[in-house]
Structures are given as C-alpha cells and as structure tokens.
Design an enzyme around this catalytic site. Sequence first.
Site, mmCIF file in Angstrom:
data_model
loop_
_atom_site.group_PDB
_atom_site.id
_atom_site.type_symbol
_atom_site.label_atom_id
_atom_site.label_comp_id
_atom_site.label_asym_id
_atom_site.label_seq_id
_atom_site.Cartn_x
_atom_site.Cartn_y
_atom_site.Cartn_z
ATOM 1 N N GLY A 226 0.778 -1.239 0.000
ATOM 2 C CA GLY A 226 0.000 0.000 0.000
ATOM 3 C C GLY A 226 0.802 1.277 0.000
ATOM 4 O O GLY A 226 0.260 2.338 0.348
ATOM 5 N N LYS A 309 10.657 -0.977 -14.726
ATOM 6 C CA LYS A 309 11.879 -1.579 -14.198
ATOM 7 C C LYS A 309 12.822 -1.842 -15.372
ATOM 8 O O LYS A 309 12.449 -2.514 -16.333
ATOM 9 C CB LYS A 309 11.567 -2.892 -13.466
ATOM 10 C CG LYS A 309 10.355 -2.819 -12.529
ATOM 11 C CD LYS A 309 10.529 -1.799 -11.412
ATOM 12 C CE LYS A 309 9.262 -1.737 -10.543
ATOM 13 N NZ LYS A 309 9.363 -0.746 -9.473
#
Length: 360
Positions: A226, A309
């Site tokens: 989160g 990424k």
Amino acid sequence: MQKFNRIILYCRSGFEKECAAEITDRATEFSIFGFAKVKEQSSYIEFECYQPGDAEKLFSLLNFKTLIFARQMFVAGGLLTNLPTENRIAPILDAIDGGLPKSGTLRVEVPDTNEGKELANFCRKFTVPLRQALRDKRILLKVENPLKPVIHLLFINSTSCFIGYSYSNNNSPFYMGIPRLKFPSDAPSRSTLKLEEAFHVFIPYEEWDERLEGGLNAVDLGACPGGWTYQLVKHSMMVYAIDNGKMDQRLLDSGQVRHYQEDGFKFQPKKHNIYWLVCDMVDKPIKVTTLIAQWLVNGWCREAIFNLKLPMKKRYEEVKENIQFLKDELKKHHVNFQIQAKQLYHDREEITIHVQRIWG
C-alpha cells in the site's frame, strides 16, 4: 576567465552512461555537437561542446523537464583544480571574471556519492563567505531572488570544482536536484516516497487543488502492501487497490480503500469515473507500457503515473522504445496527451512516467 562551453548534468550513481547518451542524443536534435566525459559511479557527467557558445545555446533550447536521467543541469567551465585551502575564493572569482549573469541564488553542491557526502559539511560552511564575496563583486544580488539565474559550484573534492550557472525557469529547483522528502512513519513501505516525489516533479503546485483534490477516484495496480495507495489516501481520494497480496490494515480502516484481490494486468474498472491510475508492478517494461496504453486508449483514466523496471543493459534504448511505443499507441487511437518521464531520486533501477490524457 573560464570558457563556459560545457553542460554539467547530475544523475543517479551508476546511470552516467545513460545520462551521457541522452544529452548527446538531445544535443544532436538541435545540430549541436560535442562529447560526453563519463566517470562511472561519479553521479555527474560533462558534455563539452565543440563550438564556442554552443553550451549556452543548448541550455536555452533544451527543456530540462524533458530530460529523463538528469537531476540537474547547468552551463559550466572546465574543472578548476588545485584551489589553495587557505584561500579558495580568490581563484574562483578570477575564474568567473564576468562570465556569469547577475544571479539571485548560490548553490554549492556535491555529487550524490559517499565521497560527495563527506564534502557536504565543508560546502555548507564555504557557502557563507563565498556568497558574501560574490555580493561584494556584484555578481550575486544582495537579497536572494529565486527568479534570477542560479550560480552553481560542484565540488568533486575539497580543492576542485566546476563553476557555472542555470536559469530558474529551466533547472531543478531542488538543491543537488533532490527533493527533500520525509518518510511518513505510518506508511506501509518506503515506495510511498516514489509517488510523493512524482507528484512534486510532474504536477505544478498551482494545479494540486484541481488534479490531486479530495474525492477523486483512483486505481492502484499492484498495490500491496500500500505504499502508493497511502499517497492517494493522504490526498483524500477513493482508491481501488488491486493486488493478490495483503494490504496494510490501516489503509483499509480509512474507509477510502477497496481491496480487490485480482491480477493487476487483468483488472478492468466497471465504472469509467477513474481519474488517477498508478502502477508500480514488477514486470517487463513493454508489458507494463502496453497495459497503461490500454487504460488511456479506453478512457479508463485521466492521468497515469507508472514505473518501468529497467534491464541491466541498453537501459536508455529500452526507455526510448517504450516511450515511443506509448506515444504511437495513443496517436493511433487519436488520444491527445502530455507525457513526462524521469528517473526520480527515490527510484532505483527504474524510471517513472506520467501521462495526462487531454480531452477536447
């Protein structure tokens, strides 16, 4: 007086080659040519122009916000070395000697390396007498003015520095190009700082009340635990958190988060009232970029912030290909958009991309 015919760019340590490839690429767009000097793990690069005056020309033509791997850039002279420890100021003033515009701010900085951090205390102390000397010479205004040009000194050791300048409308407003953010003690992960920094970098402060206002609906793909959802909740948004993992209980208790245990690549919103889409999932860049393109093409969100990424090799090429793919997809479907990309300070082997869909 030094010849100010190079651009100094700060970057993340280990990404000097990508920063050099990008500035070389972008300079060529303006028919400006030079060569990049790269020292690995130094956190900065030099781009020296072949023709006199081209560094200033490049600086005026190139929008700093469009650079992905650079944290800061300024026009500079060559490296000033062998500064006498008993009086560094005199040779610095000699090197400047009318070569800088009258400026409103002084920044004495260091590379973002372990060696640089050891110099930080010296730079803080040195700033005070240097600032006064520059004011006495009327190179620096008596009262700090953030709208005027900025004088930069980049010390790479205690007796060597680059001297240069930037303009306040075309640089990073942050010291060393790094926003100083504090990790919230109640955030579920440090990744929360990535999204907070992205808001600071990509969204003008005067537009926060409209684009980050309370009550907006948001989706966080790959949300658990989160970290990014935390930032959306902090801005009083209603969040759909999509992840098969476990969410932080405090976020669920806020009443602003609905957790759907689903695959972020397969989730589709049932209502088309989503303003923000955020995504920090670990997967191949092209797979993530294709997913974001789908959301924007279908009109499922108005703005998106997502991370890519990067592979170990050909990282700049990978970034260019993904951004071009995203642009091509949006243009093919007649979507008006604005796109920004940056390797943020809190990013690691990744970059952050922001896309705003423009209706009308």
